[in-house]
Design a protein around this motif. Structure first.
Motif, PDB file in Angstrom:
ATOM      1  N   LEU A 107     -15.181  27.462 -17.280  1.00 19.51           N
ATOM      2  CA  LEU A 107     -16.166  28.083 -18.170  1.00 19.51           C
ATOM      3  C   LEU A 107     -16.613  27.106 -19.245  1.00 19.51           C
ATOM      4  O   LEU A 107     -17.774  27.115 -19.660  1.00 19.51           O
ATOM      5  N   VAL A 108     -15.699  26.258 -19.711  1.00 16.57           N
ATOM      6  CA  VAL A 108     -15.999  25.310 -20.774  1.00 16.57           C
ATOM      7  C   VAL A 108     -17.046  24.296 -20.315  1.00 16.57           C
ATOM      8  O   VAL A 108     -18.047  24.069 -20.979  1.00 16.57           O
ATOM      9  N   THR A 109     -16.813  23.682 -19.187  1.00 18.51           N
ATOM     10  CA  THR A 109     -17.697  22.622 -18.692  1.00 18.51           C
ATOM     11  C   THR A 109     -19.008  23.159 -18.139  1.00 18.51           C
ATOM     12  O   THR A 109     -20.042  22.516 -18.272  1.00 18.51           O
ATOM     13  N   LEU A 110     -18.965  24.326 -17.525  1.00 15.06           N
ATOM     14  CA  LEU A 110     -20.119  24.801 -16.771  1.00 15.06           C
ATOM     15  C   LEU A 110     -21.070  25.717 -17.544  1.00 15.06           C
ATOM     16  O   LEU A 110     -22.108  26.090 -17.017  1.00 15.06           O
ATOM     17  N   GLY A 111     -20.744  26.069 -18.772  1.00 18.63           N
ATOM     18  CA  GLY A 111     -21.571  27.008 -19.515  1.00 18.63           C
ATOM     19  C   GLY A 111     -23.020  26.578 -19.651  1.00 18.63           C
ATOM     20  O   GLY A 111     -23.939  27.330 -19.312  1.00 18.63           O
ATOM     21  N   ALA A 112     -23.250  25.387 -20.141  1.00 21.06           N
ATOM     22  CA  ALA A 112     -24.622  24.919 -20.333  1.00 21.06           C
ATOM     23  C   ALA A 112     -25.355  24.779 -18.999  1.00 21.06           C
ATOM     24  O   ALA A 112     -26.529  25.142 -18.883  1.00 21.06           O
ATOM     25  N   ALA A 113     -24.661  24.283 -17.990  1.00 20.92           N
ATOM     26  CA  ALA A 113     -25.289  24.116 -16.676  1.00 20.92           C
ATOM     27  C   ALA A 113     -25.638  25.466 -16.065  1.00 20.92           C
ATOM     28  O   ALA A 113     -26.684  25.611 -15.430  1.00 20.92           O
ATOM     29  N   ALA A 114     -24.774  26.459 -16.262  1.00 21.22           N
ATOM     30  CA  ALA A 114     -25.063  27.797 -15.732  1.00 21.22           C
ATOM     31  C   ALA A 114     -26.303  28.365 -16.397  1.00 21.22           C
ATOM     32  O   ALA A 114     -27.121  29.022 -15.750  1.00 21.22           O
ATOM     33  N   SER A 155     -14.719  34.188 -26.343  1.00 23.02           N
ATOM     34  CA  SER A 155     -15.655  33.270 -27.000  1.00 23.02           C
ATOM     35  C   SER A 155     -14.912  32.263 -27.873  1.00 23.02           C
ATOM     36  O   SER A 155     -15.237  31.066 -27.879  1.00 23.02           O
ATOM     37  N   ALA A 156     -13.891  32.738 -28.603  1.00 23.93           N
ATOM     38  CA  ALA A 156     -13.098  31.834 -29.444  1.00 23.93           C
ATOM     39  C   ALA A 156     -12.320  30.833 -28.587  1.00 23.93           C
ATOM     40  O   ALA A 156     -12.245  29.644 -28.925  1.00 23.93           O
ATOM     41  N   LEU A 157     -11.752  31.293 -27.478  1.00 24.08           N
ATOM     42  CA  LEU A 157     -10.996  30.402 -26.601  1.00 24.08           C
ATOM     43  C   LEU A 157     -11.877  29.290 -26.035  1.00 24.08           C
ATOM     44  O   LEU A 157     -11.544  28.105 -26.128  1.00 24.08           O
ATOM     45  N   VAL A 158     -12.996  29.685 -25.444  1.00 28.38           N
ATOM     46  CA  VAL A 158     -13.889  28.706 -24.811  1.00 28.38           C
ATOM     47  C   VAL A 158     -14.470  27.763 -25.858  1.00 28.38           C
ATOM     48  O   VAL A 158     -14.498  26.545 -25.670  1.00 28.38           O
ATOM     49  N   GLY A 159     -14.909  28.307 -26.977  1.00 29.68           N
ATOM     50  CA  GLY A 159     -15.497  27.471 -28.026  1.00 29.68           C
ATOM     51  C   GLY A 159     -14.509  26.496 -28.615  1.00 29.68           C
ATOM     52  O   GLY A 159     -14.818  25.315 -28.827  1.00 29.68           O
ATOM     53  N   ALA A 160     -13.288  26.952 -28.892  1.00 24.86           N
ATOM     54  CA  ALA A 160     -12.278  26.072 -29.474  1.00 24.86           C
ATOM     55  C   ALA A 160     -11.893  24.950 -28.513  1.00 24.86           C
ATOM     56  O   ALA A 160     -11.749  23.794 -28.920  1.00 24.86           O
ATOM     57  N   LEU A 161     -11.747  25.295 -27.231  1.00 29.63           N
ATOM     58  CA  LEU A 161     -11.393  24.265 -26.257  1.00 29.63           C
ATOM     59  C   LEU A 161     -12.520  23.246 -26.109  1.00 29.63           C
ATOM     60  O   LEU A 161     -12.279  22.034 -26.084  1.00 29.63           O
ATOM     61  N   LEU A 162     -13.739  23.726 -26.059  1.00 29.21           N
ATOM     62  CA  LEU A 162     -14.902  22.830 -25.965  1.00 29.21           C
ATOM     63  C   LEU A 162     -14.937  21.868 -27.149  1.00 29.21           C
ATOM     64  O   LEU A 162     -15.061  20.654 -26.974  1.00 29.21           O
ATOM     65  N   MET A 163     -14.820  22.397 -28.364  1.00 22.98           N
ATOM     66  CA  MET A 163     -14.874  21.529 -29.549  1.00 22.98           C
ATOM     67  C   MET A 163     -13.691  20.582 -29.603  1.00 22.98           C
ATOM     68  O   MET A 163     -13.850  19.409 -29.963  1.00 22.98           O
ATOM     69  N   SER A 164     -12.503  21.063 -29.214  1.00 24.49           N
ATOM     70  CA  SER A 164     -11.319  20.194 -29.279  1.00 24.49           C
ATOM     71  C   SER A 164     -11.444  19.002 -28.337  1.00 24.49           C
ATOM     72  O   SER A 164     -10.880  17.944 -28.605  1.00 24.49           O
ATOM     73  N   ARG A 165     -12.163  19.178 -27.247  1.00 21.14           N
ATOM     74  CA  ARG A 165     -12.384  18.067 -26.313  1.00 21.14           C
ATOM     75  C   ARG A 165     -13.503  17.146 -26.775  1.00 21.14           C
ATOM     76  O   ARG A 165     -13.567  15.988 -26.366  1.00 21.14           O
ATOM     77  N   ALA A 166     -14.394  17.654 -27.612  1.00 22.29           N
ATOM     78  CA  ALA A 166     -15.594  16.900 -27.986  1.00 22.29           C
ATOM     79  C   ALA A 166     -15.419  16.034 -29.227  1.00 22.29           C
ATOM     80  O   ALA A 166     -16.193  15.097 -29.420  1.00 22.29           O
ATOM     81  N   VAL A 167     -14.431  16.326 -30.075  1.00 21.15           N
ATOM     82  CA  VAL A 167     -14.277  15.554 -31.307  1.00 21.15           C
ATOM     83  C   VAL A 167     -13.490  14.277 -31.063  1.00 21.15           C
ATOM     84  O   VAL A 167     -12.706  14.190 -30.121  1.00 21.15           O
ATOM     85  N   ALA A 168     -13.698  13.275 -31.929  1.00 22.86           N
ATOM     86  CA  ALA A 168     -13.060  11.967 -31.757  1.00 22.86           C
ATOM     87  C   ALA A 168     -11.650  11.912 -32.335  1.00 22.86           C
ATOM     88  O   ALA A 168     -10.784  11.227 -31.787  1.00 22.86           O
ATOM     89  N   ASP A 169     -11.405  12.614 -33.423  1.00 22.50           N
ATOM     90  CA  ASP A 169     -10.126  12.543 -34.128  1.00 22.50           C
ATOM     91  C   ASP A 169      -9.094  13.449 -33.457  1.00 22.50           C
ATOM     92  O   ASP A 169      -9.240  14.680 -33.461  1.00 22.50           O
ATOM     93  N   PRO A 170      -8.023  12.878 -32.868  1.00 25.12           N
ATOM     94  CA  PRO A 170      -7.013  13.693 -32.197  1.00 25.12           C
ATOM     95  C   PRO A 170      -6.353  14.723 -33.112  1.00 25.12           C
ATOM     96  O   PRO A 170      -6.052  15.839 -32.690  1.00 25.12           O
ATOM     97  N   GLY A 171      -6.139  14.364 -34.364  1.00 25.90           N
ATOM     98  CA  GLY A 171      -5.541  15.305 -35.306  1.00 25.90           C
ATOM     99  C   GLY A 171      -6.451  16.492 -35.569  1.00 25.90           C
ATOM    100  O   GLY A 171      -5.983  17.643 -35.649  1.00 25.90           O
ATOM    101  N   PHE A 172      -7.727  16.221 -35.709  1.00 28.23           N
ATOM    102  CA  PHE A 172      -8.687  17.296 -35.919  1.00 28.23           C
ATOM    103  C   PHE A 172      -8.783  18.171 -34.672  1.00 28.23           C
ATOM    104  O   PHE A 172      -8.890  19.389 -34.756  1.00 28.23           O
TER     105      PHE A 172
END
Length: 196
Positions: A107-114, A155-172
Motif C-alpha cells: 500500500l505504501v509504494t503503490l498508492g500514488a501509482a494506483a 492512514s496513520a500506519l501507511v503515512g508514517a511508514l512512507l515518511m519514515s522511508r523517505a527522510v534522510a536522518d535515521p534518527g528522525f
C-alpha cells in the motif's frame, strides 16, 4: 504435469515473485522485462511464454504484492492474542518493516501509482484497503465509528511508514515510527480480535 511444464511453472513463479518485490521497492513503472528476466536467470526472449505483456506481469505482481502484505498483517495481528491491533501496529511501525520494502506492505509504494492507474489497478488497491480496514476494525467493526477508527489507524500506519522511508536522518525516521505508534496506542485500546 510433465517435467518441462513443472520447470515452466517454476520459472513463471520466480519471475512473478521477483516482479512483486520490485513493484514494492520501485513502483510499477521501473521494473523492465529484460532486467526481471535476467535476475530470474532467464532470457528476455522467454518472457512471452509466461506472460501476455509487461502490463500482464505487472498487474499480477501488484496483486501478489498486495495479497502477501495482507497475509503479513494478519499474522502480525495474531501474534498478540490479547491485543491484536497492538500487534499489528507494532509490526507495521517497526524498523524491520521500514528497512525491508521489498517484502513490506505494498500500500505504501503503490498508492500514488494506483491513483494514476487503470480501473483494474484501482480496484485491486481498493480491495486491499478494504481488507486491511476489516482486519483493523475486527469482526464487530461494522459501525460507522469502528470504520472511521480503522480508517484513521490505517492512514496513520501507511503515512508514517512512507515518511519514515523517505527522510534522510535515521534518527528522525525512528522518531516518526515511534511517535505514531505511541499516539495510536494512546488514541484507543483494541476493541476486539480481528478475523483469523
Amino acid at each position: 504435469m510433465g517435467h518441462s511444464q513443472t520447470e515452466k511453472a517454476a520459472s513463471r513463479e520466480r519471475v512473478l515473485r521477483m516482479a512483486a518485490r520490485k513493484v514494492r521497492t520501485e513502483g510499477v513503472t521501473r521494473p523492465g522485462v529484460a532486467d526481471l528476466m535476467k535476475e530470474a536467470g532467464l532470457t528476455h526472449g522467454g518472457f512471452y511464454k509466461h506472460f501476455a505483456s509487461r502490463d500482464d506481469l505487472i498487474g499480477q505482481a501488484v496483486a501478489l504484492a498486495l495479497a502477501e502484505g495482507s497475509a503479513k498483517m494478519q499474522r502480525a495481528a495474531r501474534k498478540n492474542a490479547q491485543e491484536p491491533r497492538r500487534g499489528l501496529i507494532d509490526a507495521y511501525l517497526s524498523r524491520q518493516h521500514r528497512d525491508a520494502p521489498a517484502t513490506g506492505c505494498a500500500l505504501v509504494t503503490l498508492g500514488a501509482a494506483a491513483g494514476r492507474g487503470d480501473q483494474q489497478f484501482k480496484e485491486a488497491y481498493e480491495q486491499q484497503v478494504r481488507t486491511y480496514l476489516d482486519l483493523i476494525a475486527g469482526p464487530d467493526g461494522t459501525s460507522e465509528e469502528a470504520r472511521a477508527e480503522a480508517t484513521l489507524i490505517l492512514s496513520a500506519l501507511v503515512g508514517a511508514l512512507l515518511m519514515s522511508r523517505a527522510v534522510a536522518d535515521p534518527g528522525f525516521s525512528d522518531e516518526l515510527l515511534s511517535h505514531v505508534a505511541s499516539a495510536l496506542e494512546r488514541h484507543g485500546s483494541p476493541q476486539s480480535a480481528p478475523p483469523a
